[in-house]
Each structure stands twice: as structure tokens, then as C-alpha cells.
Design a protein around this motif. Structure first.
Motif, PDB file in Angstrom:
ATOM      1  N   TYR A 246      -3.966   9.587   0.588  1.00  0.00           N
ATOM      2  CA  TYR A 246      -3.515  10.917   0.210  1.00  0.00           C
ATOM      3  C   TYR A 246      -2.053  11.099   0.565  1.00  0.00           C
ATOM      4  O   TYR A 246      -1.291  11.719  -0.165  1.00  0.00           O
ATOM      5  CB  TYR A 246      -4.373  11.963   0.896  1.00  0.00           C
ATOM      6  CG  TYR A 246      -4.186  13.352   0.371  1.00  0.00           C
ATOM      7  CD1 TYR A 246      -3.337  14.250   1.024  1.00  0.00           C
ATOM      8  CD2 TYR A 246      -4.827  13.777  -0.780  1.00  0.00           C
ATOM      9  CE1 TYR A 246      -3.145  15.517   0.545  1.00  0.00           C
ATOM     10  CE2 TYR A 246      -4.639  15.055  -1.268  1.00  0.00           C
ATOM     11  CZ  TYR A 246      -3.799  15.919  -0.602  1.00  0.00           C
ATOM     12  OH  TYR A 246      -3.606  17.176  -1.090  1.00  0.00           O
ATOM     13  N   ALA A 247      -1.682  10.549   1.704  1.00  0.00           N
ATOM     14  CA  ALA A 247      -0.292  10.608   2.158  1.00  0.00           C
ATOM     15  C   ALA A 247      -0.054   9.473   3.130  1.00  0.00           C
ATOM     16  O   ALA A 247      -0.996   8.921   3.715  1.00  0.00           O
ATOM     17  CB  ALA A 247       0.016  11.951   2.818  1.00  0.00           C
ATOM     18  N   MET A 248       1.199   9.128   3.276  1.00  0.00           N
ATOM     19  CA  MET A 248       1.608   8.115   4.252  1.00  0.00           C
ATOM     20  C   MET A 248       2.755   8.686   5.059  1.00  0.00           C
ATOM     21  O   MET A 248       3.525   9.534   4.561  1.00  0.00           O
ATOM     22  CB  MET A 248       2.064   6.844   3.536  1.00  0.00           C
ATOM     23  CG  MET A 248       1.000   6.166   2.720  1.00  0.00           C
ATOM     24  SD  MET A 248      -0.270   5.391   3.755  1.00  0.00           S
ATOM     25  CE  MET A 248       0.683   4.071   4.500  1.00  0.00           C
ATOM     26  N   GLY A 249       2.890   8.189   6.271  1.00  0.00           N
ATOM     27  CA  GLY A 249       3.977   8.730   7.062  1.00  0.00           C
ATOM     28  C   GLY A 249       4.355   7.851   8.223  1.00  0.00           C
ATOM     29  O   GLY A 249       3.759   6.799   8.464  1.00  0.00           O
ATOM     30  N   TRP A 250       5.377   8.321   8.901  1.00  0.00           N
ATOM     31  CA  TRP A 250       5.885   7.675  10.107  1.00  0.00           C
ATOM     32  C   TRP A 250       5.865   8.669  11.255  1.00  0.00           C
ATOM     33  O   TRP A 250       6.297   9.820  11.103  1.00  0.00           O
ATOM     34  CB  TRP A 250       7.313   7.178   9.880  1.00  0.00           C
ATOM     35  CG  TRP A 250       7.403   6.053   8.911  1.00  0.00           C
ATOM     36  CD1 TRP A 250       7.662   6.134   7.581  1.00  0.00           C
ATOM     37  CD2 TRP A 250       7.209   4.674   9.193  1.00  0.00           C
ATOM     38  NE1 TRP A 250       7.645   4.884   7.020  1.00  0.00           N
ATOM     39  CE2 TRP A 250       7.378   3.962   7.991  1.00  0.00           C
ATOM     40  CE3 TRP A 250       6.926   3.941  10.358  1.00  0.00           C
ATOM     41  CZ2 TRP A 250       7.258   2.583   7.910  1.00  0.00           C
ATOM     42  CZ3 TRP A 250       6.814   2.576  10.273  1.00  0.00           C
ATOM     43  CH2 TRP A 250       6.979   1.909   9.064  1.00  0.00           C
ATOM     44  N   PHE A 251       5.365   8.196  12.372  1.00  0.00           N
ATOM     45  CA  PHE A 251       5.414   8.935  13.624  1.00  0.00           C
ATOM     46  C   PHE A 251       6.197   8.092  14.626  1.00  0.00           C
ATOM     47  O   PHE A 251       6.384   6.896  14.427  1.00  0.00           O
ATOM     48  CB  PHE A 251       4.002   9.184  14.166  1.00  0.00           C
ATOM     49  CG  PHE A 251       3.223  10.221  13.400  1.00  0.00           C
ATOM     50  CD1 PHE A 251       2.758   9.970  12.120  1.00  0.00           C
ATOM     51  CD2 PHE A 251       2.956  11.457  13.961  1.00  0.00           C
ATOM     52  CE1 PHE A 251       2.038  10.930  11.415  1.00  0.00           C
ATOM     53  CE2 PHE A 251       2.242  12.424  13.277  1.00  0.00           C
ATOM     54  CZ  PHE A 251       1.784  12.155  12.000  1.00  0.00           C
TER      55      PHE A 251
END
Length: 124
Positions: free
Chosen positions: A30-35
Motif C-alpha cells: 500500500y505504501a513504502m517508506g523510510w524510518f
């Protein structure tokens, strides 16, 4: 089980650039991200992008310096980091949101799969 493979961390002087990559074992996200997580601090969202690319989120401290993008054909997304500062030093984690719910965009609990982390060190 979704697997995430990160690359691109390293050491750089302040003002320099790095580009992180994250390849997922599936394109059903659904979404990808960086933390990122610095020593003694909580994990914080840096940048998020939805599967369609229609929506992006940046934390205030990186807006205008970092750019998140994706290549859906490769199941890969990227974090271009420019004008780095020592405050950007942290372990950076790739994350995948598989369901589209479970918290706000910037909350780690929303994300279902995580990479192993890659160290980014910025010296002054």
C-alpha cells in the motif's frame, strides 16, 4: 512473508549526499517508506510514498533535502538524501505498509515489514 533488502548507507561529510535503495519481494504494498533511529531516540518516519506515487510524506527536518521515489517495475524505492547534516546520522530502515491501515502515515505500527537497517553517518 515480505522481505525488504536495503542498500546505500555509508559515511559522508556534512553537505554531502547518499542514496538509499530498498527492494521488496512483492509489489503488493500500500505504501513504502523510510524510518530512522538515532541512539537514544525513538524511531521516526523520514519519508513515505504510496504505491501509486500519488502521496508522499516528509518529516519537517528533511523536507527540501530528501526525495523519495520508486521504480514499481523493480519493486524498489529510493531515498535521495542531499545536504546531509550530522543530525541525519542514524540507522535507516525501509518499511512496507501492506494493508493501508493500522495508524497514521508516520507511525511505525502501521508498517508490516521492515528491512534490517543501514547505517548513515554524517560527520561535521
Amino acid at each position: 512473508q515480505v522481505r525488504l533488502m536495503e542498500s546505500g548507507g555509508g559515511s559522508v561529510q556534512a553537505g554531502g549526499s547518499l542514496k538509499l535503495s530498498c527492494t521488496a519481494s512483492t509489489n503488493a504494498t500500500y505504501a513504502m517508506g523510510w524510518f530512522r533511529q538515532a541512539p537514544g531516540k525513538e524511531r521516526e518516519a523520514v519519508a513515505i510514498i504510496t504505491g501509486t506515487g500519488a502521496y508522499t510524506f516528509y518529516t519537517n527536518s528533511v523536507r527540501g533535502r530528501f526525495t523519495i521515489s520508486q521504480d514499481t517495475a523493480k519493486n524498489t524505492h529510493y531515498l535521495q538524501m542531499d545536504n546531509l547534516t550530522p543530525e541525519d546520522t542514524a540507522i535507516y530502515y525501509c518499511a512496507a505498509d501492506l494493508t493501508g491501515y493500522g495508524g497514521a502515515w508516520n507511525e511505525p505500527r502501521r508498517y508490516d515489514a521492515w528491512g534490517q537497517g543501514t547505517q548513515v553517518t554524517v560527520s561535521s
